[in-house]
Design a protein around this motif. Structure first.
Motif, PDB file in Angstrom:
ATOM      1  N   SER A  96       1.389  -5.305  -8.430  1.00 46.49           N
ATOM      2  CA  SER A  96      -0.024  -4.959  -8.597  1.00 46.49           C
ATOM      3  C   SER A  96      -0.692  -5.792  -9.681  1.00 46.49           C
ATOM      4  O   SER A  96      -1.917  -5.981  -9.664  1.00 46.49           O
ATOM      5  CB  SER A  96      -0.163  -3.466  -8.931  1.00 46.49           C
ATOM      6  OG  SER A  96       0.163  -2.668  -7.817  1.00 46.49           O
ATOM      7  N   ASP A 109       0.486  -7.451   0.956  1.00 41.45           N
ATOM      8  CA  ASP A 109       0.894  -7.647  -0.443  1.00 41.45           C
ATOM      9  C   ASP A 109       2.325  -7.180  -0.656  1.00 41.45           C
ATOM     10  O   ASP A 109       2.713  -6.858  -1.779  1.00 41.45           O
ATOM     11  CB  ASP A 109      -0.057  -6.941  -1.408  1.00 41.45           C
ATOM     12  CG  ASP A 109       0.018  -5.424  -1.298  1.00 41.45           C
ATOM     13  OD1 ASP A 109       0.184  -4.914  -0.174  1.00 41.45           O
ATOM     14  OD2 ASP A 109      -0.099  -4.741  -2.331  1.00 41.45           O
ATOM     15  N   ARG A 119      -4.817  -0.056   2.486  1.00 42.61           N
ATOM     16  CA  ARG A 119      -4.330  -1.375   2.084  1.00 42.61           C
ATOM     17  C   ARG A 119      -4.977  -1.803   0.771  1.00 42.61           C
ATOM     18  O   ARG A 119      -6.066  -1.329   0.391  1.00 42.61           O
ATOM     19  CB  ARG A 119      -4.592  -2.410   3.179  1.00 42.61           C
ATOM     20  CG  ARG A 119      -6.068  -2.613   3.526  1.00 42.61           C
ATOM     21  CD  ARG A 119      -6.223  -3.458   4.783  1.00 42.61           C
ATOM     22  NE  ARG A 119      -7.632  -3.621   5.127  1.00 42.61           N
ATOM     23  CZ  ARG A 119      -8.339  -4.737   4.951  1.00 42.61           C
ATOM     24  NH1 ARG A 119      -7.750  -5.820   4.441  1.00 42.61           N
ATOM     25  NH2 ARG A 119      -9.618  -4.800   5.282  1.00 42.61           N
ATOM     26  N   ARG A 120      -4.315  -2.707   0.105  1.00 39.54           N
ATOM     27  CA  ARG A 120      -4.735  -3.145  -1.218  1.00 39.54           C
ATOM     28  C   ARG A 120      -6.128  -3.772  -1.180  1.00 39.54           C
ATOM     29  O   ARG A 120      -6.480  -4.512  -0.270  1.00 39.54           O
ATOM     30  CB  ARG A 120      -3.733  -4.171  -1.764  1.00 39.54           C
ATOM     31  CG  ARG A 120      -4.060  -4.639  -3.183  1.00 39.54           C
ATOM     32  CD  ARG A 120      -2.933  -5.449  -3.759  1.00 39.54           C
ATOM     33  NE  ARG A 120      -3.258  -5.996  -5.075  1.00 39.54           N
ATOM     34  CZ  ARG A 120      -2.409  -6.706  -5.815  1.00 39.54           C
ATOM     35  NH1 ARG A 120      -1.176  -6.950  -5.372  1.00 39.54           N
ATOM     36  NH2 ARG A 120      -2.783  -7.165  -6.994  1.00 39.54           N
ATOM     37  N   HIS A 142      -7.449   0.761  -3.703  1.00 34.43           N
ATOM     38  CA  HIS A 142      -5.991   0.774  -3.552  1.00 34.43           C
ATOM     39  C   HIS A 142      -5.442  -0.408  -4.358  1.00 34.43           C
ATOM     40  O   HIS A 142      -5.748  -1.559  -4.076  1.00 34.43           O
ATOM     41  CB  HIS A 142      -5.657   0.632  -2.068  1.00 34.43           C
ATOM     42  CG  HIS A 142      -4.200   0.727  -1.729  1.00 34.43           C
ATOM     43  ND1 HIS A 142      -3.177   0.454  -2.616  1.00 34.43           N
ATOM     44  CD2 HIS A 142      -3.582   1.061  -0.566  1.00 34.43           C
ATOM     45  CE1 HIS A 142      -2.014   0.606  -2.019  1.00 34.43           C
ATOM     46  NE2 HIS A 142      -2.234   0.979  -0.770  1.00 34.43           N
ATOM     47  N   SER A 177       4.007  -1.948   2.593  1.00 36.11           N
ATOM     48  CA  SER A 177       3.106  -1.721   1.460  1.00 36.11           C
ATOM     49  C   SER A 177       1.823  -0.993   1.823  1.00 36.11           C
ATOM     50  O   SER A 177       0.855  -1.044   1.064  1.00 36.11           O
ATOM     51  CB  SER A 177       2.746  -3.071   0.829  1.00 36.11           C
ATOM     52  OG  SER A 177       2.155  -3.934   1.793  1.00 36.11           O
ATOM     53  N   GLY A 193      -2.350  -1.456  -4.727  1.00 35.07           N
ATOM     54  CA  GLY A 193      -1.169  -2.163  -4.247  1.00 35.07           C
ATOM     55  C   GLY A 193       0.119  -1.436  -4.566  1.00 35.07           C
ATOM     56  O   GLY A 193       0.193  -0.208  -4.558  1.00 35.07           O
ATOM     57  N   ASN A 194       1.169  -2.205  -4.870  1.00 35.14           N
ATOM     58  CA  ASN A 194       2.526  -1.671  -4.905  1.00 35.14           C
ATOM     59  C   ASN A 194       2.787  -0.627  -5.985  1.00 35.14           C
ATOM     60  O   ASN A 194       3.772   0.109  -5.891  1.00 35.14           O
ATOM     61  CB  ASN A 194       3.530  -2.821  -5.018  1.00 35.14           C
ATOM     62  CG  ASN A 194       3.807  -3.449  -3.657  1.00 35.14           C
ATOM     63  OD1 ASN A 194       4.459  -2.864  -2.813  1.00 35.14           O
ATOM     64  ND2 ASN A 194       3.254  -4.637  -3.435  1.00 35.14           N
TER      65      ASN A 194
END
Length: 563
Positions: free
Chosen positions: A335, A330, A356-357, A367, A383, A369-370
């Motif tokens: 997000s 990602d 990880r996302r 999670h 990421s 994400g960013n």
């Protein structure tokens, strides 16, 4: 092993027992005569242990470089990026991008702290040799084990290092040349420890004869002395007191502290958030902000490492082709934007190693994400988040928060655990003069079978497994070349983000080729990495001797080739 508590308790005891306080040493100092007893030896030995975590009050160079878990070494491999923004800790950015210099504060910091360990171990040995009465053979064996460990760290990083003996220490002859490797001295210390340490210890964190045998085997392994390495490591596997824990992830939680899988570990503690005996040099390596508002976003796993956890339809790793498909990244996806996690088959160890996302992050929930990533889209670190070094939700008593908000984990770091020994024994079985491929496969399969039968990461919505986990064991090692490849690959997926990868690649002789290919692969999902990463050469097979050390030696120390 909780060094500060023990240190002050012993210090008070020593001073309180003085017959004539008017002859006591100055405040903060102990006389030689005050140390000529069992309490003094134990006090000095505690000081030698205390350097394992890299924390020193009188250190020099970069403090983050001194960490005993060697996380910065992963940053110079294909396992990890430095993390955070490119401009935060620029010297570490230079290490990752191969812009090395002899004046690097990171190299100086690591050099200084490991030699501090050597000096403290020598101080114990010299003290014991000066005491005329009493049996200190066990303490001497511990001190020699520690000296062997610290010199091993120096050897595998710099290759050509000075050897400082206990006689040098006693005579203050510290300025020694560095004509070449010091393997003979390392082996002698581990051999002495192996023959003089007990098989069990009353206190956690102290080495046993079995631990010394494992480290001696590893020393031979690093020299490609396969028959000697196999004899020692196989004995530890076959007859030692160790085993694999039932659940893989427990090695990185409280359940793994001094467990049946732990051979030698750094003893951390956080004591309900009140103590600073946690992993202070690993404080940068938490999500920023992440699920609990931590600092500082360093030590991010690579796309290459995550890709390595892909398996084929039968549950075996993609030894040669794992980078032909990327696990969904990602990177540069906000997000708030849609994202679909990877649905291909994965080794379940992936989601206990790489955050990880879309997957639960150590019990803190999904999670997202960013928004949990400090690195920006123009930075090189991607990421993903580290997991093995981050304490789990529900185990918050194992962390302390420092003055500026840093997190100090109280979970032990395994310098060596039994899975590592199994895979080293497997490697030696493949490479020895009379290869034993069936035994090598059996040892690799023990590691894979544990992963197969561990508890898998669960989906945050309670619907079952968090991903498509498919893993199984090998049915044959067709030939030596295949066995070699399988064993080496297993070390990566089992021990990823544990500080071993750089040294494995160096001793296998494929560091330059692997890292050159890694640069190309990593740039697919992190475009800034492709424009900022440096190139690799034989010069990078050893660290440069810090120029400060060469200057202070008056030219006695010589620089490694290429610098």
């Amino acid at each position: 092993m909780k060094k500060r508590i023990i240190y002050f308790a012993l210090l008070i005891g020593l001073l309180a027992c003085s017959d004539d306080f008017t002859e006591s040493p100055a405040v903060g100092a102990l006389s030689d005569s005050a140390l000529q007893n069992a309490v003094g030896v134990d006090l000095m030995l505690t000081g030698a242990y205390s350097v394992l975590d890299g924390t020193r009050a009188n250190g020099f160079g970069e403090g983050w470089a001194t960490s005993g878990d060697n996380w910065i070494m992963d940053v110079m491999s294909d396992d990890a990026h430095k993390g955070s923004t490119d401009g935060d800790q620029p010297e570490l950015f230079n290490l990752e991008t191969m812009s090395w210099s002899t004046g690097s504060s990171y190299f100086l910091g690591k050099w200084g702290v490991v030699f501090a360990g050597v000096n403290r171990a020598n101080a114990v040995i010299a003290l014991i040799n000066s005491i005329e009465e009493g049996d200190f053979s066990a303490q001497l064996a511990e001190a020699r084990f520690l000296r062997g460990h610290y010199n091993f760290e120096l050897q595998k990083m710099w290759g050509n290092v000075p050897y400082i003996s206990d006689e040098n220490y006693a005579n203050t002859e510290f300025n020694q040349p560095n004509p070449g490797p010091i393997w003979d001295q390392i082996e002698a210390d581990f051999d002495y420890a192996m023959n003089n340490l007990p098989t069990t210890q009353d206190f956690p964190g102290r080495p046993t004869s079995w631990a010394a045998k494992a480290f001696l085997g590893k020393a031979h392994l690093h020299q490609s002395e396969w028959d000697d390495a196999f004899t020692l490591l196989n004995d530890v596997v076959a007859n030692g007191p160790y085993d694999l824990m039932a659940d893989y992830v427990d090695n990185f939680r409280l359940a793994g502290d001094n467990s049946v899988e732990s051979i030698f570990s750094i003893q951390f503690a956080a004591d309900d958030g009140q103590s600073y005996n946690g992993n202070a040099q690993g404080a940068l390596n938490f999500p920023n902000p992440g699920p609990f508002g931590s600092c500082c976003g360093f030590y991010q796993p690579t796309q290459d490492l995550l890709n390595a956890f892909q398996t084929d339809g039968s549950g075996l790793p993609l030894l040669d082709t794992y980078n032909q498909t990327d696990v969904n990244s990602d990177f540069a996806i906000d997000s708030s934007s849609p994202f679909t996690p990877f649905d291909g088959p994965l080794d379940p160890r992936a989601d206990y190693t790489v955050g990880r996302r879309g997957i639960d992050y150590n019990g803190y929930g999904e999670h997202i994400g960013n928004d949990w990533i400090r690195a920006e889209y123009t930075d090189i670190s991607g990421s993903y988040l580290p997991k093995k070094n981050v304490y789990w939700e529900g185990e918050a008593d194992n962390q302390a928060t420092g003055a500026w908000g840093q997190q100090l984990s109280g979970v032990n770091y395994h310098i060596m655990r039994f899975a590592d020994v199994l895979l080293m024994a497997a490697e030696a079985a493949v490479e020895k003069s009379s290869p034993n491929l069936p035994l090598a496969m059996d040892y690799v399969n023990r590691v894979r079978d544990r992963a197969k039968n561990s508890n898998y990461m669960q989906a945050v919505d309670g619907s079952g497994d968090a991903a498509n986990y498919v893993i199984d064991t090998y049915t044959s090692f067709a030939d030596q070349a295949f066995a070699r490849k399988a064993v080496r690959f297993e070390r990566r997926v089992e021990l990823g983000m544990e500080g071993h990868r750089l040294f494995d690649l160096r001793r296998w002789g494929n560091y330059v080729d692997v890292m050159t290919e890694y640069n190309t692969n990593e740039a697919r999902t992190i475009p800034p990495f492709g424009t900022k990463a440096g190139s690799y050469s034989a010069t990078n097979l050893l660290f440069p001797i810090p120029i400060n050390a060469i200057d202070q030696s008056g030219g006695v120390l010589t620089q490694n080739p290429g610098f």
